[in-house]
Design an enzyme around this catalytic site. Structure first.
Site, PDB file in Angstrom:
ATOM      1  N   ARG A   5       0.840  -1.205   0.000  1.00 16.42           N
ATOM      2  CA  ARG A   5       0.000   0.000   0.000  1.00 16.42           C
ATOM      3  C   ARG A   5       0.872   1.250   0.000  1.00 16.42           C
ATOM      4  O   ARG A   5       0.704   2.154  -0.818  1.00 16.42           O
ATOM      5  CB  ARG A   5      -0.923  -0.036   1.237  1.00 16.42           C
ATOM      6  CG  ARG A   5      -1.861   1.126   1.352  1.00 16.42           C
ATOM      7  CD  ARG A   5      -2.416   1.254   2.776  1.00 16.42           C
ATOM      8  NE  ARG A   5      -1.356   1.495   3.743  1.00 16.42           N
ATOM      9  CZ  ARG A   5      -0.717   2.652   3.882  1.00 16.42           C
ATOM     10  NH1 ARG A   5      -1.027   3.686   3.122  1.00 16.42           N
ATOM     11  NH2 ARG A   5       0.242   2.772   4.785  1.00 16.42           N
ATOM     12  N   GLU A  53     -18.625   3.603  -6.088  1.00 17.68           N
ATOM     13  CA  GLU A  53     -17.584   2.996  -6.930  1.00 17.68           C
ATOM     14  C   GLU A  53     -17.950   2.978  -8.405  1.00 17.68           C
ATOM     15  O   GLU A  53     -17.081   3.075  -9.270  1.00 17.68           O
ATOM     16  CB  GLU A  53     -17.274   1.559  -6.461  1.00 17.68           C
ATOM     17  CG  GLU A  53     -16.584   1.478  -5.100  1.00 17.68           C
ATOM     18  CD  GLU A  53     -17.538   1.664  -3.938  1.00 17.68           C
ATOM     19  OE1 GLU A  53     -18.764   1.622  -4.178  1.00 17.68           O
ATOM     20  OE2 GLU A  53     -17.069   1.853  -2.804  1.00 17.68           O
ATOM     21  N   PHE A  78     -14.513  -3.848  -3.685  1.00 14.52           N
ATOM     22  CA  PHE A  78     -15.557  -2.914  -4.101  1.00 14.52           C
ATOM     23  C   PHE A  78     -15.400  -2.520  -5.568  1.00 14.52           C
ATOM     24  O   PHE A  78     -16.369  -2.470  -6.324  1.00 14.52           O
ATOM     25  CB  PHE A  78     -15.552  -1.664  -3.207  1.00 14.52           C
ATOM     26  CG  PHE A  78     -15.691  -1.970  -1.741  1.00 14.52           C
ATOM     27  CD1 PHE A  78     -14.970  -1.256  -0.796  1.00 14.52           C
ATOM     28  CD2 PHE A  78     -16.523  -2.988  -1.297  1.00 14.52           C
ATOM     29  CE1 PHE A  78     -15.089  -1.543   0.558  1.00 14.52           C
ATOM     30  CE2 PHE A  78     -16.647  -3.290   0.056  1.00 14.52           C
ATOM     31  CZ  PHE A  78     -15.922  -2.562   0.989  1.00 14.52           C
ATOM     32  N   HIS A 104      -6.174  -3.647  -0.275  1.00 17.18           N
ATOM     33  CA  HIS A 104      -6.838  -4.483   0.741  1.00 17.18           C
ATOM     34  C   HIS A 104      -7.294  -5.817   0.135  1.00 17.18           C
ATOM     35  O   HIS A 104      -8.283  -6.398   0.517  1.00 17.18           O
ATOM     36  CB  HIS A 104      -8.057  -3.702   1.262  1.00 17.18           C
ATOM     37  CG  HIS A 104      -8.496  -4.026   2.658  1.00 17.18           C
ATOM     38  ND1 HIS A 104      -7.881  -3.560   3.779  1.00 17.18           N
ATOM     39  CD2 HIS A 104      -9.556  -4.757   3.094  1.00 17.18           C
ATOM     40  CE1 HIS A 104      -8.528  -3.990   4.846  1.00 17.18           C
ATOM     41  NE2 HIS A 104      -9.554  -4.724   4.466  1.00 17.18           N
TER      42      HIS A 104
END
Lengths: 315, 282
Positions: A5, A53, A78, A104
């Site tokens: 990340r 999204e 998502f 994630h």
């Protein structure tokens, strides 16, 4: 750097300085992913559309249509599922250059539980035409993948698993992105890793090597899942006759299945085992506990290696 | 811009509306596939946009998205008349045929098409992206979107409406082709949105209403200055110009007979000679 990340954020910020066409978008996860740091430095090129999204992806398409280079940054689960149609019909169908960063990702996302763990993102993204799919192994690999996706000027999905683990590639000075590489040379079995599973594969290979009946494991790592560089894999599979594929995702529609199908086309005769999550949903837990319970830890890989060698010997 | 249309221009636009509807009938008959009603209700709106607001010769021209992409026949005819497409284009060879240029729903390979569309509810978001891009470019070009009223069922529409408001995208003009019907029936029965005006207003948009078949009212609405994103709710008639079919449900090309297509042409000609479909409030 082991933190995928943080590596992504740092790379975006550095690239954003050199390339004024890069824009970053998120859906209310700027702080959690860290990409809001890009917005702090380049506020005019940062867009947060809130928890939306589908809108996120289509807005990015609008920017890409006008020559901007959008990076769509939110959780893998998502963006790949809520906005699958938008990715397909707005980004891929119009063949736009954009990069989706799925943060994630994987079961290792852990404590948030099944609704937040993307077990399907690589499976879904790799079937979309015009889509490059990356599953980098560590922070350096993330940085290389992002730069590669820009140079290819195409639509890309880059999976960013959550855990901060030991970096595998020492540094990226002078290195360019490798879609597939031989991490370890061996003779008895071909172990194919994807994404952060490389570390588990290395552990399994070392255990096999150090065991009483030593097994020489060849590790081929895939950082670019699509298009798949099957040649290196086929060459190794022909040599060893025994293949174990490892992925942090669902077995159905996964990379293991893709490799099986492609090896068939190359007429490679090898025994193959796919180590993957057996078409169930995850649950809350630590990454290590989840890998163990859902059958993708280094012990499971070691067991699969022994099983496939026995099958090869028994034929 | 002179907001009153003189009689010469009106005559030209009326004639064009008739020709565009005829083109739609030809296209849909050749392909035996397509949406008559959705195309017909959009005709005057499309002509108005391309006559006054979208200039083919301007490299920084306004962008347009046909979000209700199934009205493609009307758009393709308008693009031909405004010379984005070749004048000798063959509907028979190109519309909805294998290897044809004119896809069933607009696609960016087609000259003049800015956004591929067809799946409802998604394209207003693309327009938000286009407007953000224009701002980043330092351009003041306008972004137009034509949306169906049934399309307002889609949640993503409201995501994009909120976003347009957040980013104060005052160069966006959305037009709602309010013809009152959608796939399974009338909008009021399938999924009522009782007050479209209030809905957009609540999300911070400027809202205007007009007769979607009246060139003067359309021009008036499209030239109204606005400092917020603008929606024009254009009241239209499904199957406009086809007398007894007006305000009924969609006429799908697959279900129509040769006789019906021939009948449509006669109705359109009769209407044109009687000075329909256009009345004007100028």
């Amino acid at each position: 750097m082991g933190n995928l990340r943080a590596a992504a954020v740092e790379t975006l910020i550095n690239l954003g300085k050199e390339d004024p066409c890069i824009v970053v978008l998120t859906a209310d996860l700027g702080l959690v992913t860290g990409v809001s740091a890009f917005g702090d430095i380049y506020p005019k090129r940062y867009f947060d559309v809130g928890i939306a999204e589908q809108n996120l992806v289509s807005v990015a398409a609008g920017l890409a249509l006008e020559g901007w280079k959008p990076f769509i940054c939110t959780f893998a689960v998502f963006v790949t599922m809520r906005a699958f149609e938008q990715i397909r019909s707005h980004l891929a169908y119009q063949n736009l250059a954009a990069c989706i960063l799925g943060f994630h990702a994987g079961i290792s996302a852990g404590a948030n539980g099944a609704t937040h763990q993307s077990l399907e993102d690589l499976n879904l993204m790799r079937i979309i035409p015009n889509m490059r799919v990356y599953a980098p192994c560590d922070g350096v690999d993330v940085s290389l993948a992002i730069k590669h996706s820009i140079s290819e000027n195409s639509l890309s999905y880059i999976r960013l698993s959550k855990p901060k683990w030991k970096p595998i590639i020492a540094n990226d000075k002078g290195k360019s992105f490798q879609p597939t590489w031989v991490e370890r040379v061996g003779t008895d079995v071909t172990l194919i890793s994807t994404g952060i599973m490389l570390l588990e594969c290395i552990k399994a290979a070392e255990k096999c090597n150090n065991s009483k009946q030593s097994i020489s494991v060849e590790i081929i790592h895939i950082s670019q899942v699509n298009p798949l560089d099957i040649f290196l894999i086929a060459k190794s599979a022909k040599k060893t006759g025994a293949v174990v594929t490892v992925e942090e995702g669902l077995k159905n529609g996964g990379i293991g299945e893709a490799i099986c199908a492609q090896l068939q086309q190359f007429n490679v005769k090898a025994k193959i085992e796919n180590v993957a999550i057996n078409n169930v949903f995850g649950e809350s837990g630590s990454a290590c506990d989840l890998f163990d319970k859902y059958g993708i830890s280094s012990s499971h890989i070691e067991t699969a290696i022994r099983r496939v060698i026995n099958l090869r010997t028994a034929k | 811009m002179n907001k009153n249309l003189n009689s010469v221009t009106l005559k030209k636009l009326n004639y064009l509306a008739y020709k565009v509807r005829l083109d739609c009938v030809d296209m849909i008959e050749c392909a035996h596939s397509g949406h008559i009603g959705a195309s017909f209700s959009a005709v005057e709106i499309l002509i108005m946009l391309y006559e006054f607001f979208i200039d083919r010769m301007n490299p920084d021209r306004a962008r347009f998205c046909l979000s209700k992409g199934h009205a493609a026949p009307a758009l393709y005819s308008v693009l031909k008349h405004y010379q984005f497409l070749p004048q000798n284009i063959s509907w028979k060879k190109e519309f909805r045929c294998i290897n044809g240029l004119l896809q069933g729903h607009p696609s960016i390979e087609i000259p003049g098409i800015d956004v591929s569309s067809g799946s409802l509810g998604m394209c207003l978001s693309v327009c938000v992206g286009l407007a953000l891009a224009a701002r980043l470019n330092g351009s003041v070009r306008n972004i137009y979107a034509l949306i169906g009223d049934g399309e307002l069922n889609e949640g993503q529409i409201w995501e994009s409406v909120m976003a347009a408001s957040k980013f104060t995208l005052d160069r966006i003009t959305a037009i709602v082709d309010r013809n009152g019907s959608q796939g399974s029936g009338y909008c009021t029965e399938v999924m009522p949105l009782t007050n479209i005006y209030q809905a957009f207003n609540a999300f911070g948009w400027e809202v205007l209403e007009c007769n979607g078949h009246d060139f003067c009212e359309l021009l008036d609405a499209l030239t109204k200055p606005h400092s917020k994103p603008l929606v024009i709710i254009a009241s239209t008639i499904k199957n406009k110009g086809l007398s007894n079919y007006e305000n009924k449900l969609e006429l799908y090309g697959e279900k129509l007979s040769k006789q019906q297509f021939s009948d449509f042409r006669k109705k359109l000609l009769r209407g044109f000679k009687n000075g329909e479909p256009q009345s004007c409030s100028c």
